[in-house]
Write an enzyme that holds these catalytic residues in place. Sequence first.
Site, PDB file in Angstrom:
ATOM      1  N   CYS A 105     -11.029   3.174  -1.558  1.00  0.00           N
ATOM      2  CA  CYS A 105      -9.787   3.675  -0.961  1.00  0.00           C
ATOM      3  C   CYS A 105      -9.547   2.897   0.324  1.00  0.00           C
ATOM      4  O   CYS A 105     -10.494   2.623   1.071  1.00  0.00           O
ATOM      5  CB  CYS A 105      -9.932   5.163  -0.658  1.00  0.00           C
ATOM      6  SG  CYS A 105      -8.554   5.852   0.280  1.00  0.00           S
ATOM      7  N   CYS A 137      -3.759  -0.921  -2.262  1.00  0.00           N
ATOM      8  CA  CYS A 137      -3.993   0.481  -2.612  1.00  0.00           C
ATOM      9  C   CYS A 137      -4.865   0.575  -3.869  1.00  0.00           C
ATOM     10  O   CYS A 137      -4.500   0.064  -4.929  1.00  0.00           O
ATOM     11  CB  CYS A 137      -2.640   1.137  -2.868  1.00  0.00           C
ATOM     12  SG  CYS A 137      -2.740   2.882  -3.235  1.00  0.00           S
ATOM     13  N   HIS A 170      -8.481   3.708   3.099  1.00  0.00           N
ATOM     14  CA  HIS A 170      -8.803   4.379   4.364  1.00  0.00           C
ATOM     15  C   HIS A 170     -10.292   4.349   4.712  1.00  0.00           C
ATOM     16  O   HIS A 170     -10.663   4.504   5.867  1.00  0.00           O
ATOM     17  CB  HIS A 170      -8.357   5.841   4.291  1.00  0.00           C
ATOM     18  CG  HIS A 170      -6.881   6.027   4.337  1.00  0.00           C
ATOM     19  ND1 HIS A 170      -6.043   5.457   3.416  1.00  0.00           N
ATOM     20  CD2 HIS A 170      -6.092   6.706   5.199  1.00  0.00           C
ATOM     21  CE1 HIS A 170      -4.796   5.793   3.704  1.00  0.00           C
ATOM     22  NE2 HIS A 170      -4.796   6.550   4.778  1.00  0.00           N
ATOM     23  N   ASP A 185       0.856  -1.195   0.000  1.00  0.00           N
ATOM     24  CA  ASP A 185       0.000   0.000   0.000  1.00  0.00           C
ATOM     25  C   ASP A 185       0.885   1.236   0.000  1.00  0.00           C
ATOM     26  O   ASP A 185       2.071   1.165   0.345  1.00  0.00           O
ATOM     27  CB  ASP A 185      -0.922   0.005   1.228  1.00  0.00           C
ATOM     28  CG  ASP A 185      -1.884   1.181   1.184  1.00  0.00           C
ATOM     29  OD1 ASP A 185      -2.589   1.328   0.168  1.00  0.00           O
ATOM     30  OD2 ASP A 185      -1.908   1.979   2.132  1.00  0.00           O
ATOM     31  N   SER A 186       0.277   2.360  -0.346  1.00  0.00           N
ATOM     32  CA  SER A 186       1.018   3.625  -0.327  1.00  0.00           C
ATOM     33  C   SER A 186       1.410   4.013   1.098  1.00  0.00           C
ATOM     34  O   SER A 186       2.315   4.817   1.283  1.00  0.00           O
ATOM     35  CB  SER A 186       0.159   4.719  -0.957  1.00  0.00           C
ATOM     36  OG  SER A 186      -1.083   4.792  -0.285  1.00  0.00           O
ATOM     37  N   GLU A 235      -6.281   9.584   8.586  1.00  0.00           N
ATOM     38  CA  GLU A 235      -4.883   9.705   9.043  1.00  0.00           C
ATOM     39  C   GLU A 235      -4.822  10.399  10.407  1.00  0.00           C
ATOM     40  O   GLU A 235      -3.975  10.105  11.233  1.00  0.00           O
ATOM     41  CB  GLU A 235      -4.057  10.517   8.039  1.00  0.00           C
ATOM     42  CG  GLU A 235      -3.844   9.842   6.698  1.00  0.00           C
ATOM     43  CD  GLU A 235      -2.711   8.840   6.696  1.00  0.00           C
ATOM     44  OE1 GLU A 235      -1.749   9.050   7.442  1.00  0.00           O
ATOM     45  OE2 GLU A 235      -2.811   7.831   5.960  1.00  0.00           O
TER      46      GLU A 235
HETATM   47  N1  DGL Z   1      -3.971   3.863  -0.324  1.00  0.00           N
HETATM   48  C1  DGL Z   1      -4.612   4.883  -1.125  1.00  0.00           C
HETATM   49  C2  DGL Z   1      -5.792   4.256  -1.903  1.00  0.00           C
HETATM   50  O1  DGL Z   1      -6.342   3.239  -1.513  1.00  0.00           O
HETATM   51  C3  DGL Z   1      -5.086   6.049  -0.283  1.00  0.00           C
HETATM   52  C4  DGL Z   1      -3.973   6.914   0.259  1.00  0.00           C
HETATM   53  C5  DGL Z   1      -3.138   7.574  -0.826  1.00  0.00           C
HETATM   54  O2  DGL Z   1      -3.610   8.557  -1.445  1.00  0.00           O
HETATM   55  O3  DGL Z   1      -2.034   7.116  -1.039  1.00  0.00           O
HETATM   56  O4  DGL Z   1      -6.157   4.789  -2.923  1.00  0.00           O
END
Ligand code: DGL
Length: 260
Positions: free
Chosen positions: A186, A77, A188, A14-15, A157
Amino acid sequence: MKPRKKIRKIGVFDSGAGGLSVVKSLLEANLFEQIVYFGDTARVPYGIKDKNTIIRYALEALEFFKNFDIDLLITACNTVSAHALPEMQEQCEYDIIGVVEPGVEALTQKVAFKDDPILIIGTNATIGSNAYQSKLQALGYRNLTAIPTGLFVSLVEEQLFEGPILEETMKHYFGDMQPSAVVLGCTHFPLIRDRIESYFNNSVCSIHSGDAIVEHLRTKYSITGPAAQTRLELFASENPDGLKNIAKLWLGDLYDSSTC
Ligand code: DGL
């Protein structure tokens, strides 16, 4: 799909920390012996970056996983899944699964009527890629609304999982919409799933990438899981202790049982 060997050890990319929402579903399902998680915390967020940058970062993440001899990689992600999956897959012997296709499959299981209003939310990059929209349109879904809701990433966050700021932000994005289903596009957003469902009077069905991935692994990969407890290893490109603290908070007991 590439030739199969038994899938015991997987990577989750993930990012940042958000992919832990997918890890939670994987731990609950107890499908694998080992999960190696890598969050690119030094460069998050990806959702405001352009396609070329997202692809470059995703390919660099593959370098990290070269050290671990994984059998499968899950790109938790949504942003990476929407933009970089083919480029990643070209570089690897093992399969790489993104979250967009499983999310679309999950939605088709839950929404039978092609005219039902469907809301897709995600980062700027995910919504801009048209990935969810084009797949759903190809399946005949006609009533789609897709909106970038990046502020939710910042709220999660900040651990603002409820309260007036979140309520105002939902009002700002959703107004008086009343969808039948909402795709939480997403990593989050599962953290605020209850609040989103409640905003829509609990009469909406929400699609969670983690649950969708588990279902995809069971149906498309026939993975039923080992008898033993999954072991979780967490890595981050910056501040790994920060990632571990978030994992303790988000995963609760699952964190203790999978990391000791
Ligand atoms: N992990 C990213 C997603 O699921 C969200 C956070 C980011 O913008 O990196 O798109």
